[in-house]
Design a protein around this motif. Structure first.
Motif, PDB file in Angstrom:
ATOM      1  N   ALA A  55      30.117 -19.688 -17.913  1.00 53.27           N
ATOM      2  CA  ALA A  55      30.648 -18.459 -17.402  1.00 53.27           C
ATOM      3  C   ALA A  55      29.530 -17.901 -16.221  1.00 53.27           C
ATOM      4  CB  ALA A  55      30.911 -17.687 -18.584  1.00 53.27           C
ATOM      5  N   ALA A  56      28.545 -17.958 -16.467  1.00 49.83           N
ATOM      6  CA  ALA A  56      27.393 -17.570 -15.462  1.00 49.83           C
ATOM      7  C   ALA A  56      26.208 -18.302 -15.566  1.00 49.83           C
ATOM      8  CB  ALA A  56      27.085 -16.003 -15.540  1.00 49.83           C
ATOM      9  N   GLY A  57      25.195 -18.317 -14.611  1.00 47.94           N
ATOM     10  CA  GLY A  57      24.063 -18.883 -14.378  1.00 47.94           C
ATOM     11  C   GLY A  57      23.921 -20.411 -14.336  1.00 47.94           C
ATOM     12  N   ARG A  58      23.073 -21.017 -14.749  1.00 48.08           N
ATOM     13  CA  ARG A  58      22.869 -22.401 -14.514  1.00 48.08           C
ATOM     14  C   ARG A  58      22.010 -23.057 -15.519  1.00 48.08           C
ATOM     15  NH1 ARG A  58      19.173 -22.161  -9.671  1.00 48.08           N
ATOM     16  NH2 ARG A  58      20.923 -22.128  -8.457  1.00 48.08           N
ATOM     17  N   GLY A  59      22.295 -24.257 -16.012  1.00 47.93           N
ATOM     18  CA  GLY A  59      21.480 -25.157 -16.599  1.00 47.93           C
ATOM     19  C   GLY A  59      21.926 -26.617 -16.271  1.00 47.93           C
ATOM     20  N   CYS A  60      20.740 -27.429 -16.485  1.00 49.56           N
ATOM     21  CA  CYS A  60      20.884 -28.962 -16.335  1.00 49.56           C
ATOM     22  C   CYS A  60      20.915 -29.698 -17.614  1.00 49.56           C
ATOM     23  CB  CYS A  60      20.025 -29.435 -15.328  1.00 49.56           C
ATOM     24  SG  CYS A  60      20.134 -30.974 -14.604  1.00 49.56           S
ATOM     25  N   PHE A  61      22.015 -30.965 -17.782  1.00 46.52           N
ATOM     26  CA  PHE A  61      22.190 -31.726 -18.823  1.00 46.52           C
ATOM     27  C   PHE A  61      21.784 -33.047 -18.163  1.00 46.52           C
ATOM     28  CE2 PHE A  61      25.257 -28.983 -20.332  1.00 46.52           C
ATOM     29  CZ  PHE A  61      25.109 -28.848 -21.810  1.00 46.52           C
ATOM     30  N   TYR A  62      20.684 -33.599 -18.765  1.00 46.74           N
ATOM     31  CA  TYR A  62      20.149 -34.784 -18.489  1.00 46.74           C
ATOM     32  C   TYR A  62      20.931 -35.904 -19.369  1.00 46.74           C
ATOM     33  CZ  TYR A  62      16.796 -32.261 -15.507  1.00 46.74           C
ATOM     34  OH  TYR A  62      16.101 -31.538 -14.890  1.00 46.74           O
ATOM     35  N   LEU A  63      21.690 -36.855 -18.873  1.00 48.13           N
ATOM     36  CA  LEU A  63      22.225 -37.928 -19.833  1.00 48.13           C
ATOM     37  C   LEU A  63      21.585 -39.196 -19.598  1.00 48.13           C
ATOM     38  CD1 LEU A  63      25.956 -36.835 -18.725  1.00 48.13           C
ATOM     39  CD2 LEU A  63      24.411 -35.751 -20.600  1.00 48.13           C
ATOM     40  N   HIS A  64      21.168 -39.739 -20.777  1.00 45.16           N
ATOM     41  CA  HIS A  64      20.279 -40.938 -20.756  1.00 45.16           C
ATOM     42  C   HIS A  64      21.291 -42.196 -21.177  1.00 45.16           C
ATOM     43  CE1 HIS A  64      16.697 -43.497 -22.158  1.00 45.16           C
ATOM     44  NE2 HIS A  64      17.371 -44.144 -21.052  1.00 45.16           N
ATOM     45  N   LEU A  65      21.954 -42.469 -20.089  1.00 42.98           N
ATOM     46  CA  LEU A  65      22.792 -43.707 -20.133  1.00 42.98           C
ATOM     47  C   LEU A  65      22.500 -44.885 -19.689  1.00 42.98           C
ATOM     48  CD1 LEU A  65      25.903 -41.558 -18.734  1.00 42.98           C
ATOM     49  CD2 LEU A  65      25.181 -41.674 -21.225  1.00 42.98           C
ATOM     50  N   GLU A  66      21.671 -45.660 -20.517  1.00 40.91           N
ATOM     51  CA  GLU A  66      21.143 -46.856 -19.895  1.00 40.91           C
ATOM     52  C   GLU A  66      21.777 -47.671 -19.062  1.00 40.91           C
ATOM     53  OE1 GLU A  66      18.329 -48.901 -22.778  1.00 40.91           O
ATOM     54  OE2 GLU A  66      18.866 -47.261 -24.404  1.00 40.91           O
ATOM     55  N   PRO A  67      21.593 -48.098 -17.823  1.00 41.91           N
ATOM     56  CA  PRO A  67      19.997 -47.998 -17.344  1.00 41.91           C
ATOM     57  C   PRO A  67      19.760 -46.810 -16.320  1.00 41.91           C
ATOM     58  CG  PRO A  67      21.335 -49.704 -15.864  1.00 41.91           C
ATOM     59  CD  PRO A  67      22.433 -49.082 -16.980  1.00 41.91           C
ATOM     60  N   GLU A  68      20.443 -45.604 -16.691  1.00 38.82           N
ATOM     61  CA  GLU A  68      20.304 -44.562 -15.760  1.00 38.82           C
ATOM     62  C   GLU A  68      20.159 -43.308 -16.504  1.00 38.82           C
ATOM     63  OE1 GLU A  68      23.744 -45.142 -13.398  1.00 38.82           O
ATOM     64  OE2 GLU A  68      25.095 -44.204 -14.810  1.00 38.82           O
ATOM     65  N   VAL A  69      19.728 -42.401 -15.786  1.00 41.73           N
ATOM     66  CA  VAL A  69      19.749 -41.029 -16.251  1.00 41.73           C
ATOM     67  C   VAL A  69      20.486 -40.122 -15.431  1.00 41.73           C
ATOM     68  CG1 VAL A  69      18.026 -38.762 -16.462  1.00 41.73           C
ATOM     69  CG2 VAL A  69      17.471 -40.988 -17.438  1.00 41.73           C
ATOM     70  N   VAL A  70      21.632 -39.465 -15.879  1.00 37.39           N
ATOM     71  CA  VAL A  70      22.534 -38.720 -14.936  1.00 37.39           C
ATOM     72  C   VAL A  70      22.307 -37.321 -15.230  1.00 37.39           C
ATOM     73  CG1 VAL A  70      24.959 -38.379 -14.682  1.00 37.39           C
ATOM     74  CG2 VAL A  70      24.210 -40.638 -15.082  1.00 37.39           C
ATOM     75  N   ALA A  71      21.789 -36.755 -14.004  1.00 33.86           N
ATOM     76  CA  ALA A  71      21.363 -35.415 -14.281  1.00 33.86           C
ATOM     77  C   ALA A  71      22.758 -34.323 -13.544  1.00 33.86           C
ATOM     78  CB  ALA A  71      20.150 -34.949 -13.353  1.00 33.86           C
ATOM     79  N   VAL A  72      23.040 -33.415 -14.345  1.00 33.97           N
ATOM     80  CA  VAL A  72      24.296 -32.731 -13.822  1.00 33.97           C
ATOM     81  C   VAL A  72      23.751 -31.329 -13.923  1.00 33.97           C
ATOM     82  CG1 VAL A  72      26.581 -31.986 -14.261  1.00 33.97           C
ATOM     83  CG2 VAL A  72      25.858 -34.265 -15.128  1.00 33.97           C
ATOM     84  N   VAL A  73      23.389 -30.526 -12.755  1.00 31.90           N
ATOM     85  CA  VAL A  73      23.276 -29.191 -12.627  1.00 31.90           C
ATOM     86  C   VAL A  73      24.586 -28.480 -12.610  1.00 31.90           C
ATOM     87  CG1 VAL A  73      22.105 -27.523 -11.230  1.00 31.90           C
ATOM     88  CG2 VAL A  73      20.998 -29.765 -11.477  1.00 31.90           C
ATOM     89  N   CYS A  74      24.786 -27.810 -13.863  1.00 30.15           N
ATOM     90  CA  CYS A  74      25.988 -26.755 -14.148  1.00 30.15           C
ATOM     91  C   CYS A  74      25.728 -25.547 -13.526  1.00 30.15           C
ATOM     92  CB  CYS A  74      26.398 -26.881 -15.436  1.00 30.15           C
ATOM     93  SG  CYS A  74      26.855 -28.716 -16.056  1.00 30.15           S
ATOM     94  N   GLU A  75      26.687 -24.900 -12.892  1.00 29.00           N
ATOM     95  CA  GLU A  75      26.707 -23.738 -12.411  1.00 29.00           C
ATOM     96  C   GLU A  75      27.929 -22.875 -12.974  1.00 29.00           C
ATOM     97  OE1 GLU A  75      24.883 -22.216  -9.744  1.00 29.00           O
ATOM     98  OE2 GLU A  75      23.396 -23.758  -9.563  1.00 29.00           O
ATOM     99  N   ALA A  76      27.774 -21.593 -12.822  1.00 28.80           N
ATOM    100  CA  ALA A  76      29.154 -20.650 -13.203  1.00 28.80           C
ATOM    101  C   ALA A  76      30.324 -21.308 -12.653  1.00 28.80           C
ATOM    102  CB  ALA A  76      29.213 -19.227 -12.721  1.00 28.80           C
ATOM    103  N   GLY A  77      31.358 -21.514 -13.612  1.00 30.39           N
ATOM    104  CA  GLY A  77      32.669 -22.339 -13.431  1.00 30.39           C
ATOM    105  C   GLY A  77      32.630 -23.883 -13.883  1.00 30.39           C
ATOM    106  N   ASP A  78      31.720 -24.443 -14.330  1.00 34.11           N
ATOM    107  CA  ASP A  78      31.600 -25.577 -14.669  1.00 34.11           C
ATOM    108  C   ASP A  78      31.647 -26.058 -16.438  1.00 34.11           C
ATOM    109  OD1 ASP A  78      31.122 -26.677 -11.989  1.00 34.11           O
ATOM    110  OD2 ASP A  78      28.865 -26.745 -12.440  1.00 34.11           O
ATOM    111  N   LEU A  79      32.575 -26.901 -16.471  1.00 33.56           N
ATOM    112  CA  LEU A  79      32.587 -27.226 -17.924  1.00 33.56           C
ATOM    113  C   LEU A  79      32.417 -28.908 -18.065  1.00 33.56           C
ATOM    114  CD1 LEU A  79      34.909 -26.416 -20.681  1.00 33.56           C
ATOM    115  CD2 LEU A  79      35.225 -28.826 -19.869  1.00 33.56           C
TER     116      LEU A  79
END
Length: 192
Positions: A114-138
């Motif tokens: 709803a506000a601010g930001r955070g980052c999910f790092y998903l370890h999906l072999e053979p990669e890491v998927v980083a998703v920087v989420c901001e206000a409005g992201d689900l």
């Protein structure tokens, strides 16, 4: 700004994709079984906005997401700077530290920022998927997905959390120190 960065899990320097295009982010995550959506944000959300007000504002969207009644516990995670609390920096660092280690959950991890930001790092072999989420992201991370979460050195976010069980947020830590080998949220944002 919402950012997706896909890296080799063996080498964070091997960036396979970096984008801030919402449609590309949603498509790339969908290929990997990750739900990503955008909701309109609440104007003027600040520290004085109550949990009840925030949840009421998103009531229709929450109801649609939970149409099957799967989520029995819907609440708010809120970590915002508090200049009046001399212990805030230590509290923020402790909160951040809890989730920097790779872990997984027995149920999906569903968060709406709803506000601010955070980052999910998903370890999906053979990669890491980083998703920087901001206000409005689900984002919805499927149960069992190895991941970690970074809220940055100065945490500032408000997120609606969806749980099937009251303890659904409790992580099963893998012991893998992979998170220490990847750029932090602050570094990902600074690279923009």
């Amino acid at each position: 700004m919402t950012v997706l960065q896909i890296m080799a899990d063996s080498d964070a320097g091997e960036v396979r994709l970096r984008t801030d295009e919402t449609d590309t982010i949603a498509a790339e995550l969908a290929k990997r079984g990750i739900v990503f959506d955008r909701w309109p944000t609440l104007d003027a959300l600040d520290a004085s906005t109550s949990t009840a007000e925030i949840l009421a504002h998103y009531d229709d969207r929450i109801a649609a997401l939970n149409a099957d009644g799967r989520y029995k516990h819907i609440d708010l995670a809120r970590l915002q700077p508090d200049a009046t609390d001399p212990q805030w920096p230590a509290k923020a660092a402790a909160a951040r530290g809890k989730f920097l280690a790779e872990h997984r959950h027995a149920e999906d991890e569903v968060r709406f920022f709803a506000a601010g930001r955070g980052c999910f790092y998903l370890h999906l072999e053979p990669e890491v998927v980083a998703v920087v989420c901001e206000a409005g992201d689900l984002v919805s991370v499927p149960a069992g997905t190895r991941h970690w979460f970074d809220m940055g050195t100065r945490p500032d976010f408000v997120a609606v959390r969806f749980f099937e069980q009251e303890d659904g947020w409790v992580g099963d830590f893998t012991g893998d120190e992979i998170g220490s080998r990847f750029p932090t949220l602050d570094e990902l944002v600074a690279a923009a």
